[in-house]
Design an enzyme around this catalytic site. Structure first.
Site, PDB file in Angstrom:
ATOM      1  N   TYR A 169       0.884  -1.338   0.027  1.00 40.12           N
ATOM      2  CA  TYR A 169      -0.058   0.019   0.076  1.00 40.12           C
ATOM      3  C   TYR A 169       1.018   1.237   0.038  1.00 40.12           C
ATOM      4  O   TYR A 169       1.583   1.380   0.845  1.00 40.12           O
ATOM      5  CB  TYR A 169      -0.846  -0.176   1.238  1.00 40.12           C
ATOM      6  N   GLN A 190      -8.996 -12.679   4.293  1.00 46.02           N
ATOM      7  CA  GLN A 190      -9.422 -11.545   3.791  1.00 46.02           C
ATOM      8  C   GLN A 190      -9.898 -11.567   2.378  1.00 46.02           C
ATOM      9  O   GLN A 190      -9.206 -11.950   1.452  1.00 46.02           O
ATOM     10  CB  GLN A 190      -8.332 -10.320   4.145  1.00 46.02           C
ATOM     11  N   LEU A 208     -18.345  -1.877   0.647  1.00 37.62           N
ATOM     12  CA  LEU A 208     -19.238  -0.796   0.034  1.00 37.62           C
ATOM     13  C   LEU A 208     -19.125  -0.962  -1.370  1.00 37.62           C
ATOM     14  O   LEU A 208     -19.409   0.032  -2.163  1.00 37.62           O
ATOM     15  CB  LEU A 208     -18.797   0.394   0.693  1.00 37.62           C
ATOM     16  N   GLY A 210     -12.051   1.420   3.834  1.00 33.95           N
ATOM     17  CA  GLY A 210     -11.063   2.252   3.519  1.00 33.95           C
ATOM     18  C   GLY A 210     -11.617   3.582   3.335  1.00 33.95           C
ATOM     19  O   GLY A 210     -11.239   4.156   2.160  1.00 33.95           O
ATOM     20  N   GLN A 258     -15.808  10.783   5.720  1.00 31.27           N
ATOM     21  CA  GLN A 258     -16.050   9.195   5.217  1.00 31.27           C
ATOM     22  C   GLN A 258     -16.115   8.536   6.507  1.00 31.27           C
ATOM     23  O   GLN A 258     -17.133   7.495   6.620  1.00 31.27           O
ATOM     24  CB  GLN A 258     -15.051   8.773   4.100  1.00 31.27           C
TER      25      GLN A 258
END
Length: 327
Positions: A53, A178, A209, A283, A289
């Site tokens: 990441y 995951q 989402l 995330g 958010q």
């Protein structure tokens, strides 16, 4: 925030996890600091990252924030290793690569151990027992407290989890897997989820989402500040902008209107409370958010809403995913 056991282990995690995919790239240190503090103050503990990441920047930033913002002991840190920037070999599950990657992750995070260490994906070019031995060595050396896998299909997860259970006390059982899972992507329900439930492996849904589509923000246009408008992430969002997704998002929006909540809250509450789910990994890119995500803690969907969403998003299951005698 409610805490749940991760699979069939004694480790407890918050039932919503904070993802760091955009940290060090689309999310700067100030937004990351604000989110981590708000998440912790709301009772959140599980923070998920990976060595790839931001090319390591997400881990580094998280490590910096743990130094002065939130105590290491208050967080459950999950990271992943195995993805490599090689067009000819996307995943490296060799023992040498994985253990070296773990050491590099610990250095960036500024910690002596991670709570959960995941193999990022299955590597067909490395014997599975070699990959799993890296998990055993990480746990036995104290560099990882628990171990899991990511993006393993049903037979891969079943084989890995069964291999680990075959030598209790010698091999470390898989605590988690995951996988992408949402109202727009229910493929894990065919084989991965049944295997995880049977073998005591907790499911950590990523993209719960629907890569942002389930929030409803793409219903009429693509917001300029969204992932769908980003050159880097637009291809990630595009698969969920088809007619099937539109039908599901419309149903989520209708349910949200009826409950006087947002589509985000409905979609996240649905996935959070699915059988076998330990904690969806969300995330969020900024504090606004994240605040919307944290507000879901007080929401439980009525059974009739859950059934309606189940029906409108139901994937097609045919032989051999269902009992053959019913076909």
């Amino acid at each position: 925030m409610e805490q749940r056991h991760l699979g069939r282990t004694g480790l407890r995690v918050s039932r919503i996890g904070l993802g760091t995919l955009t940290w060090g790239r689309g999310t700067d240190e100030h937004d990351a600091a604000d989110m981590l503090k708000a998440f912790w103050e709301a009772g959140g503990t599980l923070v998920d990252t990976a060595d790839v990441y931001g090319d390591g920047e997400a881990e580094y930033l998280l490590g910096q924030l743990m130094e002065g913002l939130v105590a290491r002991r208050d967080l459950v840190i999950s990271t992943k290793a195995g993805s490599v920037p090689d067009p000819d070999r996307r995943f490296d599950g060799s023992r040498g690569h994985l253990l070296a990657a773990l050491d590099a992750s610990l250095a960036r995070l500024g910690t002596e151990y991670v709570d959960v260490w995941h193999v990022h994906a299955y590597d067909p070019d490395t014997p599975l027992e070699e990959t799993l031995q890296a998990l055993d060595l990480a746990v036995s050396s104290g560099r990882a407290r628990y171990a899991g896998v990511s993006n393993f299909c049903g037979w891969q997860l079943a084989k890995a989890a069964t291999w680990q259970l075959a030598a209790p006390g010698t091999r470390t059982r898989l605590a988690s897997t995951q996988m992408e899972y949402s109202l727009l992507q229910r493929g894990v329900e065919r084989e991965v989820l049944p295997a995880a439930l049977d073998l005591g492996v907790g499911l950590l849904p990523s993209s719960p989402l629907g890569r942002g589509v389930l929030t409803g923000k793409y219903r009429h246009s693509t917001p300029q500040d969204s992932r769908g408008a980003s050159e880097h992430l637009a291809p990630f969002v595009e698969p969920y902008l088809d007619d099937t997704a539109t039908r599901i998002v419309d149903a989520v929006t209708t349910a949200a209107d009826g409950l006087a909540v947002s589509p985000l809250q409905v979609a996240l509450a649905w996935i959070r409370d699915r059988p076998g789910v330990a904690a969806p990994i969300v995330g969020a890119r900024n504090g606004q958010q994240l605040a919307a995500v944290l507000s879901v803690e007080a929401l439980s969907l009525p059974d009739e809403i859950c059934r309606a969403l189940d029906d409108v998003s139901a994937p097609v299951h045919r032989y051999p995913d269902h009992d053959w005698s019913t076909l």
